[in-house]
Design a protein around this motif. Structure first.
Motif, short mmCIF file in Angstrom:
data_model
loop_
_atom_site.label_atom_id
_atom_site.label_comp_id
_atom_site.label_asym_id
_atom_site.label_seq_id
_atom_site.Cartn_x
_atom_site.Cartn_y
_atom_site.Cartn_z
N PHE A 65 1.02 -0.96 -0.16
CA PHE A 65 -0.48 0.10 0.11
C PHE A 65 0.71 1.48 -0.16
O PHE A 65 0.53 2.07 -0.76
CB PHE A 65 -0.68 0.22 1.05
CG PHE A 65 -2.11 1.36 1.24
CD1 PHE A 65 -3.40 0.92 1.33
CD2 PHE A 65 -1.89 2.40 1.90
CE1 PHE A 65 -3.90 1.96 1.29
CE2 PHE A 65 -2.42 3.47 2.03
CZ PHE A 65 -3.48 2.98 1.23
N TYR A 68 2.90 1.70 -3.75
CA TYR A 68 2.06 1.87 -4.22
C TYR A 68 1.53 3.52 -4.07
O TYR A 68 1.90 4.60 -5.05
CB TYR A 68 1.02 0.97 -4.94
CG TYR A 68 0.30 1.48 -6.55
CD1 TYR A 68 0.70 1.21 -6.94
CD2 TYR A 68 -0.71 2.85 -6.09
CE1 TYR A 68 0.42 1.35 -7.80
CE2 TYR A 68 -1.40 3.22 -7.19
CZ TYR A 68 -1.39 2.92 -8.55
OH TYR A 68 -1.44 2.73 -9.71
N LEU A 69 1.57 4.40 -3.01
CA LEU A 69 0.90 5.45 -3.03
C LEU A 69 1.61 6.11 -3.20
O LEU A 69 2.37 6.67 -3.16
CB LEU A 69 0.89 5.67 -1.02
CG LEU A 69 0.36 7.08 -0.49
CD1 LEU A 69 -1.07 7.47 -1.71
CD2 LEU A 69 -0.76 6.64 0.32
N LEU A 72 2.08 6.72 -6.63
CA LEU A 72 1.44 8.07 -7.43
C LEU A 72 1.11 9.07 -6.98
O LEU A 72 0.59 9.89 -7.86
CB LEU A 72 -0.08 7.28 -6.53
CG LEU A 72 -1.49 7.52 -6.16
CD1 LEU A 72 -2.81 6.58 -6.30
CD2 LEU A 72 -1.77 8.80 -5.79
N CYS A 89 0.32 4.83 6.69
CA CYS A 89 -1.01 3.98 7.19
C CYS A 89 -0.87 3.14 8.04
O CYS A 89 -1.89 2.98 8.73
CB CYS A 89 -1.08 3.01 6.01
SG CYS A 89 0.22 2.12 5.75
N PRO A 122 -4.83 7.52 5.77
CA PRO A 122 -5.01 5.72 5.94
C PRO A 122 -5.47 5.09 6.52
O PRO A 122 -4.80 5.18 8.00
CB PRO A 122 -4.31 5.34 4.77
CG PRO A 122 -3.05 6.38 3.62
CD PRO A 122 -3.00 7.35 5.38
N LEU A 212 -7.18 3.54 -2.45
CA LEU A 212 -6.12 4.24 -2.87
C LEU A 212 -7.07 4.65 -4.09
O LEU A 212 -6.00 5.58 -4.65
CB LEU A 212 -4.65 2.83 -3.38
CG LEU A 212 -4.04 2.19 -2.75
CD1 LEU A 212 -3.84 1.23 -3.32
CD2 LEU A 212 -2.27 3.20 -2.43
N TYR A 213 -7.92 4.56 -4.28
CA TYR A 213 -9.11 4.62 -5.62
C TYR A 213 -9.49 6.17 -5.13
O TYR A 213 -9.31 7.35 -5.93
CB TYR A 213 -9.89 4.15 -6.07
CG TYR A 213 -10.16 4.06 -7.67
CD1 TYR A 213 -8.95 4.57 -8.95
CD2 TYR A 213 -11.76 4.01 -8.54
CE1 TYR A 213 -9.48 4.80 -9.68
CE2 TYR A 213 -12.35 4.51 -9.49
CZ TYR A 213 -10.67 5.00 -10.20
OH TYR A 213 -11.32 5.21 -11.35
N TYR A 216 -6.62 9.00 -5.04
CA TYR A 216 -6.44 8.94 -7.18
C TYR A 216 -7.34 9.85 -7.57
O TYR A 216 -6.64 10.77 -8.37
CB TYR A 216 -6.32 7.60 -7.23
CG TYR A 216 -5.83 8.20 -8.41
CD1 TYR A 216 -4.48 8.44 -9.59
CD2 TYR A 216 -7.08 7.90 -9.66
CE1 TYR A 216 -4.89 8.80 -11.05
CE2 TYR A 216 -7.19 7.49 -11.53
CZ TYR A 216 -6.16 8.12 -11.35
OH TYR A 216 -5.61 8.32 -12.94
N ILE A 252 -2.52 -1.54 -10.09
CA ILE A 252 -2.25 -2.32 -8.85
C ILE A 252 -1.33 -3.91 -8.47
O ILE A 252 -0.37 -3.61 -7.79
CB ILE A 252 -3.28 -2.11 -7.48
CG1 ILE A 252 -3.95 -0.77 -7.97
CG2 ILE A 252 -2.84 -2.86 -6.37
CD1 ILE A 252 -2.64 0.33 -7.13
#
Length: 315
Positions: A65, A68-69, A72, A89, A122, A212-213, A216, A252
């Motif tokens: 997580f 990827y964050l 992003l 998070c 998060p 995450l979405y 985004y 993802i």
């Protein structure tokens, strides 16, 4: 003066490692790519179709997580990175459990949230992901319509996200106290907390992808100035279509796959062993070419390069 985006990334990476040491037992570990590949002597068969999304896919763990964050976050504009920020998070969970609370508050202070338009937090609690957003906490001249407020986005309303409110209130109160803010406790305790009706997940494994979405899309569509008169803005049940989420999900899992391969390859080389020892010829080829191809792996699947994109199904 707000820290630069580069400094924020360093702070986040450093404190993420510290947070994980404090809350190691809460993390879901992803299965090793190499252990999931077929070995000699094990039954296997080839199929000509790619695996479809399964309800059995594991939830995102905190390592993936955060990874990827960060990726992003690096993709958004410099202007937004300077006026938005996000917290690790695990920090909310650490604070909630009373673990390293003083350190958590010090780490948050370095993020300078009172100079930001939006702060994304998060939350992973009770093995479920949700998203808390601070709005207007950096507002110097609050008014009736433009003042600090909080949004709690949850893709599983039936889990009763409102039960987090007492912990959120304590979290916010401690943040204000650590910053020695002049606002009185009575005022801080009345900061509105809204729980908008957002699109809902279809199974118990999608919450991390949804968070995450949410981040985004919110970063892309957030109003320059969040006003209570405009609430809920785009935060509605039809905010996005299932097909849009599915496309995001594929990105993802592709990212997750590549990170797993990189991590396991480094570990194998660090131990001085061969990355490809004991693998079938097809899987050796898959691993060897992973840097130049989009390798798709799951707990029970490994892509074998070929004209038909064949899949090894591990029995």
């Amino acid at each position: 003066m707000a820290a630069s985006p580069g400094e924020n990334r360093v702070i986040t990476r450093s404190h993420t490692r510290k947070a994980k040491e404090q809350l190691n037992n809460t993390e879901d570990r992803l299965s090793s790519f190499f252990y999931s590949l077929p070995r000699y002597g094990r039954s296997q068969k080839l199929r000509n179709s790619r695996p479809s999304h399964s309800n059995d896919e594991k939830k995102l763990d905190t390592n993936m997580f955060e990874s990827y964050l960060e990726d992003l976050w690096n993709s958004i504009s410099e202007e937004k990175r300077s006026s938005y920020t996000y917290l690790d998070c695990l920090w909310f969970s650490l604070h909630k459990k009373g673990l390293a609370k003083e350190n958590v508050l010090k780490w948050i202070k370095k993020k300078q949230i009172f100079s930001r338009k939006y702060v994304f937090i998060p939350i992973v609690c009770w093995r479920h992901w949700s998203l808390l957003i601070f709005c207007n906490f950096g507002e110097k001249r609050p008014s009736n319509t433009k003042r600090p407020c909080m949004l709690l986005l949850d893709s599983l309303q039936q889990a009763d996200p409102g039960k987090l409110e007492p912990d959120i209130r304590r979290f916010v109160l401690d943040i204000y106290g650590a910053e020695a803010r002049k606002e009185k406790e009575a005022v801080i305790s009345k900061i509105p907390l809204f729980i908008p009706k957002v699109p809902q997940q279809r199974n118990g494994e999608e919450c991390g992808i949804f968070v995450l979405y949410f981040i985004y899309l919110f970063v892309q569509n957030a109003p320059t100035s969040f006003s209570l008169d405009g609430y809920p803005y785009f935060l509605k049940e039809d905010w996005f279509a299932p097909d849009d989420l599915e496309s995001f999900r594929k990105k993802i899992h592709s990212f997750e796959c590549s990170k797993n391969i990189e991590s396991d390859t480094r570990q194998q080389r660090h131990l001085g062993g061969s990355d490809l020892y004991g693998l079938t010829p097809e899987c050796r080829e898959a691993v060897s070419s992973s840097e130049s191809q989009n390798v798709v792996t799951k707990k029970e699947w490994a892509l074998v390069p070929g004209s038909n994109g064949m899949i090894v199904d591990i029995q």
